[in-house]
Enzyme design. Structure first.
Site, PDB file in Angstrom:
ATOM      1  CE1 TYR A 132      -4.436  -2.138   4.858  1.00 24.45           C
ATOM      2  CE2 TYR A 132      -3.167  -0.117   4.614  1.00 24.45           C
ATOM      3  CZ  TYR A 132      -3.846  -1.174   4.056  1.00 24.45           C
ATOM      4  OH  TYR A 132      -3.936  -1.290   2.680  1.00 24.45           O
ATOM      5  CB  SER A 143      -0.886   0.005   1.253  1.00 23.34           C
ATOM      6  OG  SER A 143      -1.517   1.261   1.437  1.00 23.34           O
TER       7      SER A 143
END
Length: 252
Positions: free
Chosen positions: A147, A134
């Site tokens: 995350y 990401s």
């Protein structure tokens, strides 16, 4: 000509389903790994791919998943570590068990699947491990501690595995998308609005796209197209790379 066999985790929705469909178009035999639900089984069946039911928060499930691919499809050439989920909360309120689960699904499971599949990937001499990281593997945002920690770790794992895999022809790369239009992102809207005290209709423009140069959400097909290239023979010389698909986020 032998068939290329691919395993995509989180493969029945969002980015994962987009990758499954693209690799099928590329002529690969594909297995989709996801949680064991009727909906996920149906999606895999409709897509015409092998469904592998697994909870990646469980260590043994990772081993069984690789064994199932080997038994049912006869090998493994491409491993796409895509599965993940998000929880948005300040650190002081972040549930400890959620932290543990998120790191296991998004960091430990890619390691375990790579470890258990290493010999299979090396056997063909053209193995590919593609980690869907990401933009948050390189930059941080508030309220997403687990995350972001997992995605930063996944990039470190990518680089290490690339060095170890080179001798046997295994390449390992990471793809770092910005926000992609998926059910997972849709579910974040209310949480982002709550933690940032914003109207929900302003979350996309003021949070998700504010740091980006290109003011449009990505689509799953955009990520899948890059996966297709990294998985191809043309990308034989690419390993240890961190490929940004971030709408210009990190160009600042």
């Amino acid at each position: 000509m032998t068939t290329t066999i691919a395993l995509v985790t989180g493969g029945t929705s969002g980015i994962g389903l987009g990758i499954v469909r693209r690799l099928q178009q590329d002529g690969m035999t594909v297995a989709a790994l996801d949680l064991d639900t009727d909906k996920n089984r149906q999606v895999a069946q409709e897509a015409g791919v092998l469904f592998i039911p697994a909870n990646l928060a469980e260590r043994e499930a990772c081993k069984k998943a690789i064994e199932m691919v080997s038994t049912e499809l006869g090998g493994l050439d491409v491993l796409v570590n895509n599965a993940g989920f998000q929880h948005i909360s300040p650190i002081k309120d972040f549930p400890e068990d959620t932290w543990d689960t998120m790191l296991h699904v998004m960091l430990t499971a890619p390691f375990l699947l790579s470890r258990y599949g290493w010999d299979l990937l090396g056997r063909s001499g053209r193995g590919r491990i593609i980690n869907i990281a990401s933009v948050h593997g390189q930059v941080a945002s508030p309220f997403k501690s687990a995350y972001i920690s997992a995605k930063h770790g996944l990039i470190g794992f990518t680089r290490t595995a690339a060095l170890e895999g080179a001798e046997t022809g295994i390449t390992v790369n990471a793809i770092c998308p910005a926000y992609v239009r998926t059910p997972l992102v849709d579910k974040q809207l209310a949480d982002q609005a709550r933690t940032r005290n914003l109207p929900i209709e302003e979350v996309v423009s003021r949070v998700m796209l504010e740091p980006a140069a290109i003011k449009h959400l990505l689509e799953p097909e955009d990520v899948a197209a890059l996966v297709s290239y990294v998985a191809s023979r043309a990308a034989w010389g690419m390993t240890g790379s961190v490929l940004n698909l971030d709408l210009g986020w990190t160009a600042r």
